[in-house]
Design a protein around this motif. Structure first.
Motif, PDB file in Angstrom:
ATOM      1  N   GLY A   9      15.591  47.587 -62.413  1.00 27.13           N
ATOM      2  CA  GLY A   9      16.531  48.215 -61.529  1.00 27.13           C
ATOM      3  C   GLY A   9      17.620  47.465 -61.321  1.00 27.13           C
ATOM      4  O   GLY A   9      18.647  47.516 -61.782  1.00 27.13           O
ATOM      5  N   ASN A  35      13.024  49.720 -67.939  1.00 31.34           N
ATOM      6  CA  ASN A  35      11.631  50.073 -67.627  1.00 31.34           C
ATOM      7  C   ASN A  35      11.322  51.389 -67.089  1.00 31.34           C
ATOM      8  O   ASN A  35      12.354  51.778 -66.237  1.00 31.34           O
ATOM      9  CB  ASN A  35      11.522  48.896 -66.474  1.00 31.34           C
ATOM     10  N   ASP A  38       7.564  51.818 -63.386  1.00 30.95           N
ATOM     11  CA  ASP A  38       7.795  52.108 -61.942  1.00 30.95           C
ATOM     12  C   ASP A  38       7.645  53.614 -61.520  1.00 30.95           C
ATOM     13  O   ASP A  38       7.598  54.119 -60.434  1.00 30.95           O
ATOM     14  CB  ASP A  38       9.124  51.701 -61.203  1.00 30.95           C
ATOM     15  N   ASP A  50      14.233  52.630 -61.827  1.00 29.12           N
ATOM     16  CA  ASP A  50      14.875  51.757 -62.635  1.00 29.12           C
ATOM     17  C   ASP A  50      16.097  52.464 -63.337  1.00 29.12           C
ATOM     18  O   ASP A  50      17.325  51.977 -63.180  1.00 29.12           O
ATOM     19  CB  ASP A  50      14.092  50.690 -63.410  1.00 29.12           C
ATOM     20  N   SER A 208       9.408  44.413 -64.556  1.00 28.32           N
ATOM     21  CA  SER A 208      10.515  45.047 -65.078  1.00 28.32           C
ATOM     22  C   SER A 208      10.649  44.817 -66.854  1.00 28.32           C
ATOM     23  O   SER A 208      10.678  45.777 -67.433  1.00 28.32           O
ATOM     24  CB  SER A 208      11.814  44.613 -64.325  1.00 28.32           C
TER      25      SER A 208
HETATM   26 CA    CA Z   1      11.724  48.103 -61.126  1.00 27.97          CA
END
Ligand code: CA
Ligand code: GDP
Ligand code: FO1
Length: 320
Positions: A9, A35, A38, A50, A208
């Protein structure tokens, strides 16, 4: 030249802003593989933090202080939900952001893959790069912690661990649920095969970068590909510049240092993914067996500073 960047992110988004600044000067093409670990359903909406941090940052819509969600945000819906006692009250979607979530969820419910949804949202935000999720399949990061009632271990969603508990509950394990069967999203393998270089953004290595690499066909394509792979350290002088990466690293018994993260990612010649590892000048003594290490300033203070990091990464990869 074609540059592929694996990213999370906030750190990923800021790095990509520098990659884009470099690419605007050279005409390079940039693809970000982002990614999705999340990602989560809340209030009936699919949330992809992200991807949204990258899209809003590059599209000029991000709240720069938070690094997630929209600038100029209001919170009426969040307040109204709280008045109903609608859980989770520890996670807030802003009013502007909810429009993005309504469009995304409607498209997913209509059967579009996430990659197509991201492309549709990017028609509005025009990030100037190709933005791809790592996978179109369900892949969610869960965190194993001790159950509050002492009854053993329990797995909670990454967002509950990160946002509700602020990463304060000792993490015993991170699980990338769905990674066993997840395939790279549409466009990811083509991008990796066509890449002249693959960069790992200075993103959280544990929550991530690792979930991206947990997509086995994606990792295989990166490891067996002809493009050099160069990582950029998210750790400077033994601490994460921002965020709670130290908590994630201690959970997997890795020292919070540029050297610890470099060794965790490992040399491509020894079962890892790296050919080069870019560290900050404060970490010039870093040694990662089998990996070329170079030290330059890694503070992403503005796009010019970040573009200079990108040039150093390209040189380290032998394509600069
Ligand atoms: Ca993240
Ligand atoms: P998240 O998904 O929003 O948590 O963001 P990422 O995983 O993409 O990036 C978070 C990481 O970015 C943090 O762990 C920081 O260590 C790193 N980071 C943030 N700012 C900087 C910076 O200026 N320089 C470097 N080298 N790393 C940074
Ligand atoms: N982070 C928070 O700390 N609190 C929130 O209420 C919150 C809401 C939120 C909504 C949409 C979105 O895309 C991101 C949001 N984040 C929030 C950030 C985020 O979930 C985490 O920082 C990341 O997943 C870690 O990368």
């Amino acid at each position: 030249m074609r540059i592929v960047v694996l990213a999370g992110g906030i750190g990923g988004a800021r790095f990509l802003a520098g990659v884009r600044a470099h690419a605007r000067a050279t005409g390079d093409e940039v693809t970000a593989v982002v990614n999705v670990g999340d990602d989560v359903w809340m209030h009936g909406l699919r949330i992809t933090p992200d991807l949204d941090s990258v899209m809003y940052t590059l599209g000029g819509g991000i709240d720069p202080e938070r690094g997630w969600g929209r600038a100029g945000e209001t919170w009426t819906v969040k307040e109204e939900l709280a008045k109903y006692g609608a859980e989770p009250t520890w996670f807030g979607l802003g009013d502007r952001d909810i429009a993005t979530h309504l469009v995304r969820t409607r498209m997913l419910n209509a059967g579009y893959p996430l990659s197509a949804v991201v492309a549709a949202l990017c028609d509005r935000w025009q990030p100037g790069i190709t933005l791809l999720p790592a996978t179109d399949d369900r892949l969610e990061t869960h965190v194993v912690v001790a159950a509050e009632d002492g009854s053993g271990d329990q797995a909670i969603h990454f967002q509950e661990w990160w946002v509700r508990h602020r990463a304060a509950l000792p993490a015993k394990q991170f699980r990338f649920v769905g990674a066993d069967t997840a395939k790279p999203a549409a466009g990811v393998l083509d991008a990796l095969q066509a890449a002249d270089i693959v960069l790992l953004a200075p993103s959280n290595p544990v929550v991530s970068i690792a979930p991206v690499l947990a997509v086995s066909a994606l990792r295989d394509a990166l490891v067996s590909g002809s493009a050099p792979v160069v990582g950029v350290s998210p750790i400077i002088g033994g601490s994460p510049v921002r965020g709670m990466a130290d908590k994630c690293l201690s959970a997997v018994d890795v020292e919070c240092s540029a050297q610890g993260v470099g060794r965790l990612l490992g040399a491509r010649t020894a079962g890892g993914v790296l050919d080069g590892w870019l560290v900050d000048t404060a970490d010039a003594a870093t040694d990662v067996p089998g990996v070329r290490v170079r030290a330059v300033p890694l503070w992403m203070t503005d796009d010019d500073a970040t573009a200079a990091m990108v040039r150093a990464a390209l040189e380290l990869g032998g394509v600069g």
